[in-house]
Design a protein around this motif. Structure first.
Motif: not given
Length: 472
Positions: A64-68, A30-38
């Motif tokens: 890669e964090r999302v993938v992992a 979730k944190n990795a996705v929220e980092e990418i969104r903006p």
């Protein structure tokens, strides 16, 4: 086979399976996705030359964090293994393509939740997508959900209301695109290189719909001084009963878009039409669900009566005063239902108190459904523009058009040498303004409606006890 089907003894273990949202990998995902969104543009791409943009290496590391995290969570969901593999491939392809417009068609084609409808079954869903009534941009989103498919609902789908693509679902957790008014998960919102030949599923979050309904209905009942029958009062105060009402309502509504005497393409996809046509279509589907619920109540199905009042209250109290007034077709449908019932003496607004004739409400609501069905049936033999005017006449019989409307003046006020789609430009943004009743009600309900943004059934902040304070 692209998915592992869950059935028999496996299904019995679903309720005790580890929650994806409680696993340590979920907050990392979730944190990795929220980092990418903006970092994403409206089309989902990342412009590395834009102000505040990350380096490409930073974006690749976040993916890669999302993938992992997906790979760590996937063993909890063996039925989704094929989708997760395709998802990982699509995420890495997006990164390898320098984060252009994302294309997740392969993972979309591997995701088949409707083929495996088991009550309580979890899914981890990650896609670049817009969220209807939420975020209009195709940002990366992640959501953990559970299927809602109790045996009583499965039996009704098998025997009465066949809808093999419908998925009733509830939230476990979600990223920012769902911290909005969105209560659907639809495949057509996902970023893909080309639309599939056919979609194979569609999901509606009955828990959010139920929680939102309970909040607004409770407030409206208090504001309007409406006395509810005891069984309906108990339903509004019960989240589980409301969820059951909404999942049944949604299942029948959804199938109605392709059932009945239909002029052509009832979804009206990629068609430019006056917004009252969309409003009538949505109302037709809701009133068909209402009519089905009347019959289900007569047949002893417990959820039948609840569906009737979920439709009536949501349509009359929430829809007309929710959202902007620009081409608000759902709001128009709610206005029409209230006006029809009022003009047929089913609802009365007297001494600043709303009264409902509970015995006549089903009969008169079904009567409106019959009028709309006749409009559709007659429309099969009419040219498009004639059908639009017939629909306008139906709506304007009960709702006053804007005094400046050219459509209200009839065909002679329009340039009929233009094609019908051009005449849509002559439709006012608010062709049928709110009545004085709804203007006042909208002001009273404004705060509670705003507070339902991103609402969750488990932590909504509402007590929902009618007659008590509406906020905990």
């Amino acid at each position: 086979m692209t998915e592992i089907l869950v059935k028999g003894a496996d299904a019995a273990a679903i309720s005790t399976a580890q929650s994806v949202a409680e696993h340590s990998a979920w907050p990392r995902l979730k944190n990795a996705v929220e980092e990418i969104r903006p970092w994403q543009s409206a089309d989902g791409s990342i412009d590395f030359d834009a102000e505040g943009a990350p380096t490409r290496a930073a974006a690749e590391a976040a993916v890669e964090r999302v993938v992992a995290a997906v790979e760590e969570l996937s063993p909890l969901l063996p039925h989704g293994a094929a989708y997760h593999r395709a998802l990982v491939a699509d995420l890495r392809a997006w990164a390898d393509g320098a984060f252009g417009v994302p294309d997740f068609l392969d993972s979309l084609l591997a995701f088949h939740p409707a083929a495996n409808r088991v009550d309580g079954l979890q899914h981890l869903v990650v896609f670049p997508m817009y969220t209807q009534n939420g975020n209009p941009d195709r940002n990366l989103e992640a959501v953990v959900l559970r299927m809602v498919w109790p045996e009583w609902l499965a039996e009704l789908e098998r025997t009465r209301y066949d809808n093999p693509l419908f998925c009733g679902i509830t939230f476990e957790d979600f990223t920012a695109g769902y911290d909005t008014n969105s209560a659907v998960l639809f495949p057509e919102t996902i970023a893909v290189r080309e639309a599939p030949e056919r979609f194979t599923w569609g999901g509606i979050f009955c828990d959010r719909e139920a929680a939102r309904f309970r909040a607004v209905t409770t407030a409206a009942v208090d504001v309007l001084g409406l006395e509810l029958p005891e069984d309906i009062r108990a339903m509004v105060e019960d989240q589980q009963r409301c969820q059951e009402a909404f999942v049944l309502w949604d299942m029948v509504h959804d199938r109605t878009h392709s059932h009945g005497d239909l002029p052509f393409d009832p979804f009206m996809i990629k068609q430019r039409q006056p917004f009252w046509m969309y409003g009538l279509e949505e109302l037709r589907c809701d009133l068909t669900a209402f009519k089905a619920a009347v019959q289900l109540e007569a047949d002893g199905v417990a959820q039948g009566r609840d569906v009737q009042y979920a439709v009536l209250f949501d349509r009359m109290f929430r829809f007309p005063v929710t959202g902007e007034r620009v081409r608000n077709y759902d709001g128009l449908g709610g206005q029409l239902l209230f006006a029809y019932l009022h003009q047929h003496d089913v609802v009365r607004w007297t001494d600043n108190t709303l009264k409902i004739d509970w015995e006549r409400a089903p009969q008169v609501t079904n009567q409106l459904c019959a009028e709309i069905e006749k409009l559709y049936r007659d429309g099969i033999d009419r040219p498009k523009l004639v059908h639009w005017f017939a629909a306008y006449e139906l709506v304007s019989t009960y709702l006053a058009p804007h005094p400046g409307s050219r459509w209200a003046k009839g065909p002679d006020a329009l340039d009929l040498s233009q094609p019908p789609r051009k005449l849509v430009d002559d439709v006012l943004p608010d062709e049928f303004p709110l009545s004085m009743f709804y203007e006042a009600l909208g002001k009273k309900l404004k705060k509670v409606i705003a507070s339902t943004k991103g609402i969750r059934a488990s932590s909504s902040g509402f007590t929902f006890e009618i007659g008590a304070s509406k906020t905990a």
